[in-house]
Scaffold this motif. Structure first.
Motif, PDB file in Angstrom:
ATOM      1  N   LEU A 236      -8.406   0.725   2.280  1.00  0.00           N
ATOM      2  CA  LEU A 236      -6.985   0.886   2.010  1.00  0.00           C
ATOM      3  C   LEU A 236      -6.232  -0.392   2.389  1.00  0.00           C
ATOM      4  O   LEU A 236      -6.624  -1.116   3.317  1.00  0.00           O
ATOM      5  CB  LEU A 236      -6.418   2.069   2.794  1.00  0.00           C
ATOM      6  N   CYS A 237      -5.143  -0.646   1.687  1.00  0.00           N
ATOM      7  CA  CYS A 237      -4.357  -1.842   1.951  1.00  0.00           C
ATOM      8  C   CYS A 237      -2.914  -1.583   1.549  1.00  0.00           C
ATOM      9  O   CYS A 237      -2.632  -0.694   0.739  1.00  0.00           O
ATOM     10  CB  CYS A 237      -4.911  -3.054   1.205  1.00  0.00           C
TER      11      CYS A 237
ATOM     12  N   ASP B  77      -3.049   7.923  -4.632  1.00  0.00           N
ATOM     13  CA  ASP B  77      -4.388   7.381  -4.897  1.00  0.00           C
ATOM     14  C   ASP B  77      -5.204   7.316  -3.608  1.00  0.00           C
ATOM     15  O   ASP B  77      -6.413   7.588  -3.617  1.00  0.00           O
ATOM     16  CB  ASP B  77      -4.269   5.984  -5.522  1.00  0.00           C
ATOM     17  N   ALA B  78      -4.555   6.951  -2.516  1.00  0.00           N
ATOM     18  CA  ALA B  78      -5.281   6.870  -1.247  1.00  0.00           C
ATOM     19  C   ALA B  78      -5.731   8.252  -0.785  1.00  0.00           C
ATOM     20  O   ALA B  78      -6.848   8.411  -0.281  1.00  0.00           O
ATOM     21  CB  ALA B  78      -4.390   6.216  -0.185  1.00  0.00           C
ATOM     22  N   ARG B  79      -4.902   9.283  -0.964  1.00  0.00           N
ATOM     23  CA  ARG B  79      -5.285  10.630  -0.563  1.00  0.00           C
ATOM     24  C   ARG B  79      -6.424  11.155  -1.431  1.00  0.00           C
ATOM     25  O   ARG B  79      -7.254  11.951  -0.953  1.00  0.00           O
ATOM     26  CB  ARG B  79      -4.082  11.565  -0.655  1.00  0.00           C
TER      27      ARG B  79
ATOM     28  N   ALA C  99      10.951   2.459  -5.699  1.00  0.00           N
ATOM     29  CA  ALA C  99      11.176   2.864  -7.088  1.00  0.00           C
ATOM     30  C   ALA C  99      10.717   4.300  -7.340  1.00  0.00           C
ATOM     31  O   ALA C  99      10.105   4.606  -8.358  1.00  0.00           O
ATOM     32  CB  ALA C  99      10.475   1.903  -8.048  1.00  0.00           C
ATOM     33  N   GLY C 100      10.976   5.172  -6.350  1.00  0.00           N
ATOM     34  CA  GLY C 100      10.649   6.570  -6.511  1.00  0.00           C
ATOM     35  C   GLY C 100       9.217   6.940  -6.194  1.00  0.00           C
ATOM     36  O   GLY C 100       8.859   8.124  -6.243  1.00  0.00           O
ATOM     37  N   ALA C 101       8.370   5.976  -5.857  1.00  0.00           N
ATOM     38  CA  ALA C 101       6.961   6.249  -5.545  1.00  0.00           C
ATOM     39  C   ALA C 101       6.693   5.929  -4.080  1.00  0.00           C
ATOM     40  O   ALA C 101       7.247   4.975  -3.519  1.00  0.00           O
ATOM     41  CB  ALA C 101       6.045   5.425  -6.443  1.00  0.00           C
ATOM     42  N   LEU C 102       5.824   6.727  -3.450  1.00  0.00           N
ATOM     43  CA  LEU C 102       5.427   6.479  -2.069  1.00  0.00           C
ATOM     44  C   LEU C 102       4.279   5.484  -2.055  1.00  0.00           C
ATOM     45  O   LEU C 102       3.191   5.754  -2.571  1.00  0.00           O
ATOM     46  CB  LEU C 102       5.005   7.779  -1.388  1.00  0.00           C
ATOM     47  N   LEU C 103       4.541   4.326  -1.451  1.00  0.00           N
ATOM     48  CA  LEU C 103       3.531   3.277  -1.353  1.00  0.00           C
ATOM     49  C   LEU C 103       3.142   3.074   0.105  1.00  0.00           C
ATOM     50  O   LEU C 103       3.929   3.331   1.017  1.00  0.00           O
ATOM     51  CB  LEU C 103       4.053   1.967  -1.933  1.00  0.00           C
ATOM     52  N   ILE C 104       1.923   2.612   0.308  1.00  0.00           N
ATOM     53  CA  ILE C 104       1.451   2.302   1.656  1.00  0.00           C
ATOM     54  C   ILE C 104       2.062   0.978   2.092  1.00  0.00           C
ATOM     55  O   ILE C 104       1.940  -0.036   1.408  1.00  0.00           O
ATOM     56  CB  ILE C 104      -0.087   2.231   1.682  1.00  0.00           C
ATOM     57  N   ALA C 105       2.753   0.996   3.247  1.00  0.00           N
ATOM     58  CA  ALA C 105       3.378  -0.212   3.777  1.00  0.00           C
ATOM     59  C   ALA C 105       2.560  -0.855   4.887  1.00  0.00           C
ATOM     60  O   ALA C 105       2.645  -2.068   5.089  1.00  0.00           O
ATOM     61  CB  ALA C 105       4.773   0.112   4.300  1.00  0.00           C
TER      62      ALA C 105
END
Length: 521
Positions: free
Chosen positions: A66-67, A74-76, A49-55
């Motif tokens: 991190l998960c 947010d993780a960076r 949805a246009g956002a980079l998420l951690i997979a």
């Protein structure tokens, strides 16, 4: 750990690799210099949805909190040294399949559990590796040597073994003790929908043991039959068996080497002995093989496979080894030679009845066998689809009358109808598929064309022969299909064409169309 298998029970070994995606990429990254701090945490991302998420995360990133599902931004903010790479699910799947190929050395019954695991049916084969404990240890040792973190559990059902590998630390469960072993696992270990997990948790049913204390009909009425089915399988009360990712061979022979073998000649020699053993087994069954597959297992987990198909059932080891010799170059990898092969397995994937044959007095049988052997060698060298023959399709429509099929599938000695003609052939040997439309000018509506235009050229017709009327196959094309009238035409330059008019003028259509269907030599 050395648990005996019951007479009616089966044993399954499930493998779970929690950091498969990140460790696959970590293997390709250069190692940190000596004296440098530990590797930075690694995460894989995908756009949602246009956002980079951690997979996916590696072990270090998980230890730092991190998960999957977190936003990369947010993780960076929490870990500036974070290394992020794009997640490639297709590459992960391919890597998992390679690992499952390597696990074939233990048993051919291997099933994938994507995205991070696979399960082996080790019933009756654990003793070949020193027992379940030794097999379990050897498999984990090989995965660790490939740089992978893995957990594995042996149990009486695939679901129980998979749940324990993911949510517990047990190496093995004795037969019949699955219900007790999984009682403390969370309900998410059942592998059901997250919405059902949330509903069960809110109802106070947090573990599999809590569900086991409830009547099954109440669980089915509230959460559906799937929950009850998964519960029976995870607790060991129902065994559904594995669906292997590769076809199970009717005959299988293998040979292991104390030391890895790298020379092609030595591998062919060992394969020849294996073929002799397989031939003896098939002879006792009155069978012969049509499809043979040789698997060469390298010490580093890479598996090379060579398949050989024959036109007729055979047990002739000498002929088969010649066919395999044509393809032995497929096991070579100049960019990664490896350290040799320590296991060869021959699988006969397709067999047919093969009875002794009596030689014919006219010698025709020997000629037929030579033809079959020639086709087998050509197929082994050039490929299955490169050696073809015509097959009669019993149709009077020209483009349907014959078809090109692999000669090895049709059969080298299959009968072909003999055509006897009192005059030269009136049809070209090769047809256009599909027929190509042309523009014509005819003297009469139902007569041959006087001229036609095709491929930017106008052809003046000097001679015409026909028509040859070909009716439709109404049972295939329907009643609305149009009749064809074929003509042999020769233009003033001597070029000869085979054309047809589609549709009878005045009865089937008022505007018939013309096509060129073939050219005469």
């Amino acid at each position: 750990m050395n648990t005996a298998v019951s007479a009616s029970g089966r044993r399954y070994l499930a493998v779970w690799m929690p950091f498969l995606a990140t460790e696959r990429l970590r293997r390709k990254l250069p190692p940190c210099p000596s004296g440098a701090p530990d590797d930075p945490p690694l995460v894989l991302t995908e756009k949602v949805a246009g956002a980079l998420l951690i997979a996916a995360v590696d072990a270090r990133a998980r230890s730092l909190g991190l998960c999957p599902g977190q936003k990369l931004a947010d993780a960076r903010a929490c870990l500036p040294t974070l290394v992020a790479m794009e997640h490639d699910r297709d590459a992960d799947r391919h890597f998992l399949e390679r690992l499952a190929d390597a696990a074939d050395r233990y048993t051919p019954l291997v099933a994938l559990e994507p995205p991070e695991g696979f399960t082996l049916d080790i019933t009756g084969c654990a003793h070949l590796f020193g027992g379940e404990a030794a097999l379990h240890k050897d498999l984990l040792r090989r995965l660790a040597g490939a740089g992978l973190t893995a957990r594995a559990t042996v149990a009486g059902t695939p679901e129980a073994a998979s749940a324990l590998a993911r949510y517990a630390t047990r190496d093995s469960v004795p037969p019949g003790a699955e219900a007790e072993a999984v009682a403390s696992l969370p309900v998410m270990a059942l592998g059901i929908d997250p919405a059902a997990v949330l509903a069960l948790t809110r109802a106070g049913l947090k573990t599999i043991g809590d569900l086991g204390c409830r009547p099954g009909d109440i669980l089915v009425a509230r959460f559906g039959a799937l929950l009850a089915t998964r519960l029976r399988r995870v607790t060991g009360r129902e065994d559904t068996r594995l669906t292997p990712r590769r076809a199970v061979a009717t005959c299988m022979v293998e040979r292991r080497f104390a030391e890895p073998v790298g020379r092609r000649e030595d591998l062919l020699g060992a394969l020849g002995m294996i073929l002799g053993t397989a031939g003896t087994t098939m002879e006792e069954r009155g069978e012969g093989g049509r499809l043979f597959e040789a698997s060469f297992f390298r010490t580093d987990g890479v598996v090379r496979r060579i398949a050989v198909e024959t036109g007729e059932a055979t047990r002739d080891g000498a002929a088969l080894i010649r066919l395999f010799a044509e393809k032995m170059h497929l096991i070579d990898d100049p960019s990664d030679p490896g350290f040799g092969f320590d296991l060869i397995r021959l699988a006969v994937l397709r067999t047919e009845a093969l009875a002794p044959r009596q030689a014919r007095l006219d010698g025709r049988g020997e000629a037929d066998r030579e033809t079959v052997a020639l086709i087998d060698r050509l197929v082994a060298r050039f490929g299955r689809d490169s050696v073809v023959r015509l097959v009669d399709r019993h149709s009077h429509i020209p483009e349907r009358a014959e078809a090109m099929r692999p000669a090895i599938a049709v059969g080298a000695t299959a009968a072909w109808p003999v055509m006897r003609a009192a005059r030269p052939l009136t049809r070209p040997l090769q047809l256009f598929d599909p027929p190509q439309p042309i523009e014509t000018l005819a003297e009469v509506p139902d007569g041959p064309p006087a001229t036609f235009h095709w491929r930017r050229t106008t052809h003046q017709i000097a001679r015409a022969e026909g028509p040859e009327r070909i009716a439709t196959e109404w049972w295939r094309d329907g009643e609305s299909a149009l009749t064809r009238d074929y003509y042999c035409l020769e233009d003033r330059e001597g070029r000869r064409f085979w054309v047809f008019r589609q549709g009878l003028y005045g009865t089937e259509t008022t505007a018939p169309r013309w096509f060129v269907h073939g050219l005469f030599a």
